[in-house]
Design a protein around this motif. Sequence first.
Motif, PDB file in Angstrom:
ATOM      1  N   ASP A 132       0.832  -1.210   0.000  1.00  0.00           N
ATOM      2  CA  ASP A 132       0.000   0.000   0.000  1.00  0.00           C
ATOM      3  C   ASP A 132       0.863   1.256   0.000  1.00  0.00           C
ATOM      4  O   ASP A 132       0.440   2.304  -0.487  1.00  0.00           O
ATOM      5  CB  ASP A 132      -0.903   0.016   1.235  1.00  0.00           C
ATOM      6  N   LEU A 133       2.062   1.161   0.562  1.00  0.00           N
ATOM      7  CA  LEU A 133       3.008   2.272   0.610  1.00  0.00           C
ATOM      8  C   LEU A 133       4.322   1.827  -0.009  1.00  0.00           C
ATOM      9  O   LEU A 133       4.886   0.803   0.373  1.00  0.00           O
ATOM     10  CB  LEU A 133       3.247   2.722   2.063  1.00  0.00           C
ATOM     11  N   LEU A 134       4.803   2.612  -0.966  1.00  0.00           N
ATOM     12  CA  LEU A 134       6.069   2.310  -1.638  1.00  0.00           C
ATOM     13  C   LEU A 134       7.048   3.433  -1.362  1.00  0.00           C
ATOM     14  O   LEU A 134       6.760   4.604  -1.640  1.00  0.00           O
ATOM     15  CB  LEU A 134       5.841   2.165  -3.139  1.00  0.00           C
ATOM     16  N   GLY A 162      -4.468   3.561  -6.210  1.00  0.00           N
ATOM     17  CA  GLY A 162      -4.733   3.876  -4.806  1.00  0.00           C
ATOM     18  C   GLY A 162      -3.546   3.693  -3.894  1.00  0.00           C
ATOM     19  O   GLY A 162      -3.676   3.808  -2.671  1.00  0.00           O
ATOM     20  N   LYS A 163      -2.375   3.425  -4.451  1.00  0.00           N
ATOM     21  CA  LYS A 163      -1.164   3.242  -3.651  1.00  0.00           C
ATOM     22  C   LYS A 163      -0.526   4.598  -3.320  1.00  0.00           C
ATOM     23  O   LYS A 163      -0.706   5.580  -4.039  1.00  0.00           O
ATOM     24  CB  LYS A 163      -0.158   2.373  -4.395  1.00  0.00           C
ATOM     25  N   THR A 164       0.218   4.621  -2.250  1.00  0.00           N
ATOM     26  CA  THR A 164       0.913   5.832  -1.821  1.00  0.00           C
ATOM     27  C   THR A 164       2.404   5.680  -2.112  1.00  0.00           C
ATOM     28  O   THR A 164       2.992   4.641  -1.808  1.00  0.00           O
ATOM     29  CB  THR A 164       0.702   6.085  -0.321  1.00  0.00           C
ATOM     30  N   ILE A 165       2.997   6.726  -2.695  1.00  0.00           N
ATOM     31  CA  ILE A 165       4.412   6.693  -3.066  1.00  0.00           C
ATOM     32  C   ILE A 165       5.147   7.804  -2.320  1.00  0.00           C
ATOM     33  O   ILE A 165       4.713   8.960  -2.324  1.00  0.00           O
ATOM     34  CB  ILE A 165       4.611   6.917  -4.586  1.00  0.00           C
ATOM     35  N   LEU A 166       6.254   7.455  -1.690  1.00  0.00           N
ATOM     36  CA  LEU A 166       7.158   8.448  -1.096  1.00  0.00           C
ATOM     37  C   LEU A 166       8.530   8.221  -1.700  1.00  0.00           C
ATOM     38  O   LEU A 166       9.075   7.123  -1.612  1.00  0.00           O
ATOM     39  CB  LEU A 166       7.223   8.290   0.426  1.00  0.00           C
ATOM     40  N   PHE A 167       9.102   9.262  -2.331  1.00  0.00           N
ATOM     41  CA  PHE A 167      10.419   9.083  -2.933  1.00  0.00           C
ATOM     42  C   PHE A 167      11.327  10.271  -2.653  1.00  0.00           C
ATOM     43  O   PHE A 167      10.883  11.410  -2.518  1.00  0.00           O
ATOM     44  CB  PHE A 167      10.307   8.830  -4.440  1.00  0.00           C
ATOM     45  N   ALA A 168      12.604   9.952  -2.539  1.00  0.00           N
ATOM     46  CA  ALA A 168      13.640  10.973  -2.397  1.00  0.00           C
ATOM     47  C   ALA A 168      14.504  10.926  -3.644  1.00  0.00           C
ATOM     48  O   ALA A 168      14.833   9.849  -4.144  1.00  0.00           O
ATOM     49  CB  ALA A 168      14.496  10.709  -1.159  1.00  0.00           C
ATOM     50  N   THR A 169      14.857  12.100  -4.178  1.00  0.00           N
ATOM     51  CA  THR A 169      15.649  12.138  -5.401  1.00  0.00           C
ATOM     52  C   THR A 169      16.469  13.415  -5.451  1.00  0.00           C
ATOM     53  O   THR A 169      16.090  14.432  -4.860  1.00  0.00           O
ATOM     54  CB  THR A 169      14.748  12.050  -6.645  1.00  0.00           C
TER      55      THR A 169
END
Length: 276
Positions: A132-134, A162-169
């Motif tokens: 659910d969270l990536l 409906g998935k949640t994405i958190l990314f650092a770049t």
Amino acid sequence: MRAVDGLDLSLRRGETVALLGANGAGKSTTVNLLLGLLTPSAGRVSVLGGRPGEAVAAGRVGVMLQDGGLMPGVAVAELIGLARALYPRPRPLARLLADAGLTDLARRRVDRLSGGQYQRLRFAIAVAGDPDLLVLDEPTTAMDVASRRAFWAGIQEYAASGKTILFATHYLEEADENADRIVVIAAGKVVADGTPGRIKAAAGGRVVRFTLGDDDCAGLDRLPGVTAVEIHGPAAILHTTDAEATVRALFAGRDRVPDIEVAGTNLEDAVLALTS
């Protein structure tokens, strides 16, 4: 010294969030707290309604960190299959291969992959359990332009379900183009939180570009509203807090102002302004 200082961050279901900040700002600590790899000395961390470790153990959180290797002598499909076996409701193997662009590489050994292919394999493993969270840390490192575009197209499709994405770049154009929301961290605190457009607006200012040619650049820094002047070959770039006044003064003081263009502050300039 506190790595994270009273940081308050909430992620909403189905949104794609970019976490930005300079090295040492607290991004990695925040991610490690979210994953249960660190325990906060104060405050509380809740992931999907429970403790971080519980959500990760249940396969509801997928992770693609910047470091960490994969078994070299195993075929791509075998390694993804091993990852699928860890979760109660994994995504189909064929879909994982297709979404990561690895279908034609299913039998290739991991140590025979290029840098970009290796990153795509790590992505397939991260979503093997249909989390659910990536959480992604510098996910497109070593990818070429075409691979990056394909990767982000897959991320957008995953988020649309409906998935949640958190990314650092560090590729700020990726954040600008793909994030619904940007969170900027400095010295362990959130200094800005909003859409890419709002983040750029919060930094203030506009940019006026024109072709200087052989004309003299003297006096450009004294034009109304101008805070900084850049000269790149024949091009002049004026950073200004009052673009209209700057443009009026330019035309009043010069016979010609060719190729003039007024634009907003880009995300890189905005993040630098907000974190400095």
